[in-house]
Write a protein that holds these residues in place. Structure first.
Motif, PDB file in Angstrom:
ATOM      1  N   PRO A 231      -6.937  72.216  37.535  1.00 54.34           N
ATOM      2  CA  PRO A 231      -8.010  73.118  38.453  1.00 54.34           C
ATOM      3  C   PRO A 231      -9.122  72.579  38.366  1.00 54.34           C
ATOM      4  N   VAL A 232     -10.024  73.035  39.335  1.00 52.08           N
ATOM      5  CA  VAL A 232     -11.239  72.500  39.765  1.00 52.08           C
ATOM      6  C   VAL A 232     -12.220  72.178  38.717  1.00 52.08           C
ATOM      7  N   GLU A 233     -12.158  73.147  37.688  1.00 51.53           N
ATOM      8  CA  GLU A 233     -12.964  73.133  36.751  1.00 51.53           C
ATOM      9  C   GLU A 233     -12.813  71.960  35.599  1.00 51.53           C
ATOM     10  N   ARG A 234     -11.407  71.560  35.745  1.00 52.36           N
ATOM     11  CA  ARG A 234     -11.138  70.335  34.716  1.00 52.36           C
ATOM     12  C   ARG A 234     -11.001  69.076  35.663  1.00 52.36           C
ATOM     13  N   HIS A 235     -11.172  69.245  36.831  1.00 51.55           N
ATOM     14  CA  HIS A 235     -10.735  68.127  37.832  1.00 51.55           C
ATOM     15  C   HIS A 235     -12.095  67.096  37.721  1.00 51.55           C
ATOM     16  N   ALA A 236     -11.639  65.899  37.906  1.00 57.29           N
ATOM     17  CA  ALA A 236     -12.693  64.818  37.722  1.00 57.29           C
ATOM     18  C   ALA A 236     -12.821  64.458  39.377  1.00 57.29           C
ATOM     19  N   GLY A 237     -13.594  63.402  39.858  1.00 56.93           N
ATOM     20  CA  GLY A 237     -13.932  63.047  40.996  1.00 56.93           C
ATOM     21  C   GLY A 237     -12.831  62.563  42.050  1.00 56.93           C
ATOM     22  N   ILE A 238     -11.818  62.326  41.348  1.00 56.28           N
ATOM     23  CA  ILE A 238     -10.790  61.794  42.101  1.00 56.28           C
ATOM     24  C   ILE A 238      -9.694  62.966  42.649  1.00 56.28           C
ATOM     25  N   VAL A 239      -9.138  62.922  43.665  1.00 53.82           N
ATOM     26  CA  VAL A 239      -8.114  63.924  44.136  1.00 53.82           C
ATOM     27  C   VAL A 239      -6.866  63.514  44.611  1.00 53.82           C
ATOM     28  N   SER A 240      -5.864  63.565  44.217  1.00 61.39           N
ATOM     29  CA  SER A 240      -4.664  63.092  44.214  1.00 61.39           C
ATOM     30  C   SER A 240      -3.829  63.947  45.351  1.00 61.39           C
ATOM     31  N   PHE A 241      -3.357  63.494  46.312  1.00 60.80           N
ATOM     32  CA  PHE A 241      -2.441  64.439  47.246  1.00 60.80           C
ATOM     33  C   PHE A 241      -1.390  63.772  48.066  1.00 60.80           C
ATOM     34  N   GLU A 242      -0.732  64.488  48.586  1.00 60.70           N
ATOM     35  CA  GLU A 242       0.165  63.804  49.709  1.00 60.70           C
ATOM     36  C   GLU A 242       0.501  64.751  50.931  1.00 60.70           C
ATOM     37  N   VAL A 243       0.567  64.219  52.078  1.00 63.94           N
ATOM     38  CA  VAL A 243       0.900  65.096  53.643  1.00 63.94           C
ATOM     39  C   VAL A 243       2.436  65.087  53.535  1.00 63.94           C
ATOM     40  N   ASP A 244       2.937  66.178  53.812  1.00 66.26           N
ATOM     41  CA  ASP A 244       4.301  66.361  54.129  1.00 66.26           C
ATOM     42  C   ASP A 244       4.592  65.482  55.299  1.00 66.26           C
ATOM     43  N   GLY A 245       5.862  64.844  55.034  1.00 63.66           N
ATOM     44  CA  GLY A 245       6.386  63.864  55.931  1.00 63.66           C
ATOM     45  C   GLY A 245       5.554  62.735  56.556  1.00 63.66           C
ATOM     46  N   VAL A 246       4.539  62.502  56.006  1.00 61.77           N
ATOM     47  CA  VAL A 246       3.823  61.350  56.384  1.00 61.77           C
ATOM     48  C   VAL A 246       3.733  60.076  55.141  1.00 61.77           C
TER      49      VAL A 246
ATOM     50  N   LEU B  73      -7.212  57.891  57.636  1.00 58.46           N
ATOM     51  CA  LEU B  73      -8.232  58.117  57.064  1.00 58.46           C
ATOM     52  C   LEU B  73      -9.308  57.327  57.116  1.00 58.46           C
ATOM     53  N   ASP B  74      -8.956  55.739  56.534  1.00 59.53           N
ATOM     54  CA  ASP B  74      -9.759  54.710  56.527  1.00 59.53           C
ATOM     55  C   ASP B  74     -10.431  54.666  58.003  1.00 59.53           C
ATOM     56  N   GLY B  75      -9.812  54.702  59.073  1.00 58.04           N
ATOM     57  CA  GLY B  75     -10.275  54.795  60.523  1.00 58.04           C
ATOM     58  C   GLY B  75     -11.126  56.024  60.825  1.00 58.04           C
ATOM     59  N   GLN B  76     -11.266  56.907  59.722  1.00 60.84           N
ATOM     60  CA  GLN B  76     -12.099  57.969  60.055  1.00 60.84           C
ATOM     61  C   GLN B  76     -13.435  57.845  59.157  1.00 60.84           C
ATOM     62  N   GLY B  77     -13.376  56.838  58.331  1.00 58.60           N
ATOM     63  CA  GLY B  77     -14.575  56.556  57.338  1.00 58.60           C
ATOM     64  C   GLY B  77     -14.282  56.900  55.840  1.00 58.60           C
ATOM     65  N   ALA B  78     -12.979  57.544  55.599  1.00 60.32           N
ATOM     66  CA  ALA B  78     -12.801  57.947  54.364  1.00 60.32           C
ATOM     67  C   ALA B  78     -12.113  56.935  53.425  1.00 60.32           C
TER      68      ALA B  78
ATOM     69  N   PRO C 107       2.383  57.575  52.610  1.00 67.95           N
ATOM     70  CA  PRO C 107       0.894  57.355  52.026  1.00 67.95           C
ATOM     71  C   PRO C 107       0.237  56.325  52.737  1.00 67.95           C
ATOM     72  N   HIS C 108       0.599  55.480  52.919  1.00 68.37           N
ATOM     73  CA  HIS C 108      -0.143  53.942  53.674  1.00 68.37           C
ATOM     74  C   HIS C 108      -0.443  54.480  55.134  1.00 68.37           C
ATOM     75  N   ASP C 109       0.243  55.474  55.828  1.00 70.45           N
ATOM     76  CA  ASP C 109      -0.162  55.723  57.097  1.00 70.45           C
ATOM     77  C   ASP C 109      -1.325  56.734  56.803  1.00 70.45           C
ATOM     78  N   VAL C 110      -1.252  57.601  55.909  1.00 70.97           N
ATOM     79  CA  VAL C 110      -2.345  58.443  55.562  1.00 70.97           C
ATOM     80  C   VAL C 110      -3.595  57.823  55.397  1.00 70.97           C
ATOM     81  N   ALA C 111      -3.409  56.799  54.327  1.00 71.37           N
ATOM     82  CA  ALA C 111      -4.642  56.090  54.068  1.00 71.37           C
ATOM     83  C   ALA C 111      -5.155  55.133  55.375  1.00 71.37           C
ATOM     84  N   GLN C 112      -4.251  54.721  56.241  1.00 73.35           N
ATOM     85  CA  GLN C 112      -4.840  53.837  57.262  1.00 73.35           C
ATOM     86  C   GLN C 112      -5.607  54.962  58.368  1.00 73.35           C
TER      87      GLN C 112
END
Length: 174
Positions: A138-153, A162-167, A155-160
């Motif tokens: 939960p957020v109160e125990r979370h560090a500055g890293i957020v791990s997530f997945e996007v259904d059906g996509v 997001l990278d194109g958007q500056g993230a 991870p390398h596509d998500v990263a590319q």
């Protein structure tokens, strides 16, 4: 000591983000790296009690770690030179000191608060997206890293995308 056993702690991820009380952890050595502190690569520090380091034998020989050379013996130097085989990473050590000064001037408590605010914001916004699954505590125990997945996509596509958007993200199995 931890129940009489020797143990160490890798604090590379924690040291740049919050105050770490080495004594409260009770570990024999705590290690961190300069590059995680906005400093140069190739530098870091193992922090531990002198009595433990004095009992250890060096892995390498040379440089200032030898107090004097005789035909029958090479007495080791005192700490911190005991483990300094070869030429010290002088520029890297200086850069590490500058990085610590820089982050100390900002204040580790301020950095921690700001990162927690950013993390809470990210987690709140990501919770609005039904196709995103977030992993971690939960957020109160979370560090500055957020791990997530996007259904059906992939991870390398998500990263590319997001990278194109500056993230800046890392993708893959970590």
């Amino acid at each position: 000591m931890h129940r009489g056993r020797s143990w160490s702690s890798d604090a590379a991820q924690a040291v740049p983000h919050r105050t770490v009380d080495v004594q409260a952890l009770g570990c024999d050595f705590l290690g961190f790296t300069s590059h995680k502190l906005c400093g140069p690569g190739g530098a870091g520090a193992p922090l531990g009690p002198p009595r433990t380091a004095e009992a250890m034998e060096p892995l390498e020989m040379g440089g200032e770690m030898i107090r004097s050379v005789h035909s029958s013996a090479r007495p080791g130097n005192e700490l911190p030179y005991k483990f300094e085989a070869g030429t010290p990473a002088i520029a890297e050590a200086y850069g590490l000191g500058i990085a610590v000064d820089y982050l100390s001037a900002i204040g580790f408590d301020s950095i921690d608060v700001y990162e927690r605010e950013l993390t809470a914001y990210a987690l709140e916004r990501m919770a609005e997206l039904p196709f995103v699954k977030v992993f971690g505590p939960p957020v109160e125990r979370h560090a500055g890293i957020v791990s997530f997945e996007v259904d059906g996509v992939h991870p390398h596509d998500v990263a590319q995308i997001l990278d194109g958007q500056g993230a800046r993200v890392r993708a893959g199995h970590h």
